[in-house]
Design a protein around this motif. Structure first.
Motif, PDB file in Angstrom:
ATOM      1  N   LEU A  92      12.456  -6.060 -33.898  1.00 37.62           N
ATOM      2  CA  LEU A  92      12.492  -6.195 -35.357  1.00 37.62           C
ATOM      3  C   LEU A  92      13.819  -5.677 -35.875  1.00 37.62           C
ATOM      4  O   LEU A  92      14.338  -4.658 -35.398  1.00 37.62           O
ATOM      5  CB  LEU A  92      11.348  -5.404 -35.998  1.00 37.62           C
ATOM      6  CG  LEU A  92       9.921  -5.690 -35.525  1.00 37.62           C
ATOM      7  CD1 LEU A  92       8.937  -4.772 -36.249  1.00 37.62           C
ATOM      8  CD2 LEU A  92       9.553  -7.142 -35.772  1.00 37.62           C
ATOM      9  N   ARG A  93      14.361  -6.353 -36.877  1.00 39.25           N
ATOM     10  CA  ARG A  93      15.543  -5.871 -37.581  1.00 39.25           C
ATOM     11  C   ARG A  93      15.663  -6.609 -38.903  1.00 39.25           C
ATOM     12  O   ARG A  93      14.988  -7.627 -39.138  1.00 39.25           O
ATOM     13  CB  ARG A  93      16.813  -6.043 -36.753  1.00 39.25           C
ATOM     14  CG  ARG A  93      17.195  -7.492 -36.475  1.00 39.25           C
ATOM     15  CD  ARG A  93      18.367  -7.576 -35.520  1.00 39.25           C
ATOM     16  NE  ARG A  93      18.755  -8.945 -35.253  1.00 39.25           N
ATOM     17  CZ  ARG A  93      19.678  -9.613 -35.934  1.00 39.25           C
ATOM     18  NH1 ARG A  93      20.325  -9.017 -36.940  1.00 39.25           N
ATOM     19  NH2 ARG A  93      19.976 -10.871 -35.631  1.00 39.25           N
ATOM     20  N   SER A  94      16.522  -6.109 -39.765  1.00 45.76           N
ATOM     21  CA  SER A  94      16.754  -6.734 -41.072  1.00 45.76           C
ATOM     22  C   SER A  94      18.229  -7.040 -41.227  1.00 45.76           C
ATOM     23  O   SER A  94      19.088  -6.301 -40.728  1.00 45.76           O
ATOM     24  CB  SER A  94      16.282  -5.817 -42.207  1.00 45.76           C
ATOM     25  OG  SER A  94      16.997  -4.598 -42.199  1.00 45.76           O
ATOM     26  N   SER A  95      18.524  -8.141 -41.917  1.00 44.77           N
ATOM     27  CA  SER A  95      19.906  -8.543 -42.143  1.00 44.77           C
ATOM     28  C   SER A  95      19.975  -9.365 -43.419  1.00 44.77           C
ATOM     29  O   SER A  95      19.244 -10.362 -43.555  1.00 44.77           O
ATOM     30  CB  SER A  95      20.423  -9.353 -40.950  1.00 44.77           C
ATOM     31  OG  SER A  95      21.729  -9.854 -41.195  1.00 44.77           O
ATOM     32  N   ALA A  96      20.853  -8.943 -44.343  1.00 46.53           N
ATOM     33  CA  ALA A  96      21.082  -9.680 -45.596  1.00 46.53           C
ATOM     34  C   ALA A  96      19.786  -9.941 -46.347  1.00 46.53           C
ATOM     35  O   ALA A  96      19.558 -11.038 -46.858  1.00 46.53           O
ATOM     36  CB  ALA A  96      21.813 -10.986 -45.310  1.00 46.53           C
ATOM     37  N   GLY A  97      18.914  -8.945 -46.407  1.00 46.43           N
ATOM     38  CA  GLY A  97      17.670  -9.083 -47.148  1.00 46.43           C
ATOM     39  C   GLY A  97      16.624  -9.925 -46.460  1.00 46.43           C
ATOM     40  O   GLY A  97      15.658 -10.335 -47.097  1.00 46.43           O
ATOM     41  N   GLN A  98      16.789 -10.202 -45.168  1.00 45.80           N
ATOM     42  CA  GLN A  98      15.826 -10.985 -44.410  1.00 45.80           C
ATOM     43  C   GLN A  98      15.277 -10.167 -43.247  1.00 45.80           C
ATOM     44  O   GLN A  98      15.998  -9.368 -42.633  1.00 45.80           O
ATOM     45  CB  GLN A  98      16.451 -12.270 -43.869  1.00 45.80           C
ATOM     46  CG  GLN A  98      16.698 -13.326 -44.931  1.00 45.80           C
ATOM     47  CD  GLN A  98      17.017 -14.673 -44.320  1.00 45.80           C
ATOM     48  OE1 GLN A  98      17.524 -14.747 -43.203  1.00 45.80           O
ATOM     49  NE2 GLN A  98      16.729 -15.729 -45.040  1.00 45.80           N
ATOM     50  N   ALA A  99      14.001 -10.381 -42.956  1.00 52.52           N
ATOM     51  CA  ALA A  99      13.372  -9.760 -41.801  1.00 52.52           C
ATOM     52  C   ALA A  99      13.502 -10.706 -40.617  1.00 52.52           C
ATOM     53  O   ALA A  99      13.140 -11.886 -40.713  1.00 52.52           O
ATOM     54  CB  ALA A  99      11.909  -9.463 -42.093  1.00 52.52           C
TER      55      ALA A  99
END
Length: 442
Positions: free
Chosen positions: A361-368
């Motif tokens: 799991l990770r987040s990038s630019a407001g996306q999961a």
């Protein structure tokens, strides 16, 4: 440009054209030159009167004026440059043209009546004259003498207004006609977005309406196509288990088999498969409807619970969960949980014994971003794009691998949340699943 300002500008332009034309016509009707053009006998009146007066004398000039009054109802009087009367004339005295002391006494004249009084100036080689000329109203305007140019001006104004009205009506009704044609094609189940291409390019209320209609129509068309394809696939998939059930029941009824016979167990498995198939179809049907209200939920605890359930059902596999997103999504947690559970169960089904499944799991630019890697046989490149299609099974898979609805349910549930589902190869040789979910649903 907003529709209000377009209509406002056109109406004001039409008002200015009509008002301006009316003003110019009304001004033109008050001009002496126009009245003289409408009455040809007035054009050379001053020159003829001065010529008769100088060549034939006052008596002849007076007789000429009398004839003009009897034949054309024209009354006139001749004055010199100083305003003194040279002839009795056929018109009553005008104080502004002469002094009362210079006028010889004479019988009173009747007023000339309604009409137009002209004051004409004329100069010859011998002297300068002023002619007071009265033209009665009926003589001023005669339909047969109306110049063609006046009619052309009025006709031109009417044509201009008609063209403006036509252009405005076409400008407003053409998009409505396109919307009507698009609605009719949608009613037939054959919606084509090209019908609204010109209308959606507009930057007014009609363009906004067309864009919203196009979005709605595309969703409706997609839903209709999906339902029709689902019905075709369901009819195809139900045919085989129903045929096997029918054959088994016929054999059992003819042979009077005991209750523990393997045939009944096989029929029971077929019933279970039908039940799973119907359950998957109902799940797809619920995903195509949007009646349930969306809610906010934390993603990380939801994923952790799904992984824990998968570990319990696959004790021979190592299922590792790493990373976190720390995001809160807005949507339907039960549907998203079912989608991720289907993907994880698919990885468990095809993983070898004592294999490993990794979930990151990770987040990038407001996306999961969610990634699932397994160590199964993987899928050939030519079939990767087919994964997620209803009732699609990779060639060579056994019937026990399912009906091909699990990945379809996962893809549609993720798409309903505004996300994307992609399949690829991982370095270990198995299948890699990448899921991206926005924090705000589009």
């Amino acid at each position: 440009m907003r529709l209000f300002w377009k209509v406002f500008a056109v109406l004001w332009l039409a008002t200015l054209l009509v008002g301006g034309s009316g003003f110019l016509v009304s001004r033109a009707l008050q001009q002496d030159w126009l009245l003289l053009q409408l009455n040809p006998e007035l054009r050379d009146f001053a020159a003829q009167l001065a010529t008769v007066y100088e060549q034939s004398g006052p008596s002849a000039a007076q007789q000429w004026l009398e004839r003009q009054r009897s034949e054309h109802r024209l009354r006139a009087r001749l004055f010199d440059a100083a305003g003194d009367s040279l002839l009795p004339g056929t018109l009553s005295r005008r104080p502004r043209l002469q002094a009362e002391s210079h006028v010889p006494p004479g019988p009173p004249e009747q007023p000339p009546g309604p009409g137009r009084l002209f004051q004409l100036a004329w100069t010859t080689d011998q002297a300068s004259y002023i002619i007071a000329l009265h033209v009665p109203a009926p003589t001023l305007w005669r339909s047969q003498r109306t110049p063609l140019t006046l009619l052309l001006n009025i006709g031109l104004a009417v044509v201009v207004l008609a063209l403006l009205s036509l252009l405005l009506s076409r400008y407003l009704t053409r998009p409505l006609g396109d919307l009507g044609a698009a609605a009719q094609s949608l009613a037939k189940g054959e919606f084509n977005a090209q019908h609204l291409q010109k209308t959606t390019a507009r930057r007014d209320e009609l363009g906004e309406l067309a864009r919203r209609f196009e979005s709605m129509a595309e969703q409706v068309q997609t839903l209709l196509d999906s339902q029709q394809q689902l019905l075709r696939d369901v009819s195809h998939e139900l045919r085989s288990p129903l045929a096997r059930l029918r054959v088994g029941l016929a054999l059992g009824s003819q042979q009077n088999l005991p209750a523990d016979d393997p045939l009944w167990q096989r029929l029971d498995r077929e019933c279970d498969r039908l039940d799973q198939l119907i359950d998957g179809i109902l799940t797809l049907s619920r995903l195509d409807t949007r009646r349930e209200p969306a809610s906010a939920f934390a993603l990380d605890p939801l994923i952790a619970e799904i992984v824990e359930d998968a570990r319990f059902g696959a004790s021979d596999l190592a299922i590792a969960l790493s990373g976190e997103t720390g995001l809160t999504l807005h949507g339907w947690p039960d549907q998203l949980a079912a989608a991720i559970d289907n993907l994880l169960r698919n990885a468990v089904r095809f993983s070898p014994e004592n294999g490993e499944i990794q979930i990151s799991l990770r987040s990038s630019a407001g996306q999961a971003l969610i990634r699932i890697d397994d160590q199964g046989p993987g899928v050939a490149d030519e079939w990767l794009d087919k994964l997620g299609d209803p009732f699609f099974r990779v060639p060579g898979q056994s019937q026990d691998s399912g009906y091909g609805l699990g990945l379809t349910i996962a893809r549609r549930a993720i798409a309903r949340h505004g996300g994307r589902l992609c399949f690829s190869h991982n370095p270990a040789g198995g299948l890699r699943v990448d899921i991206s979910l926005p924090t705000v649903q589009h």
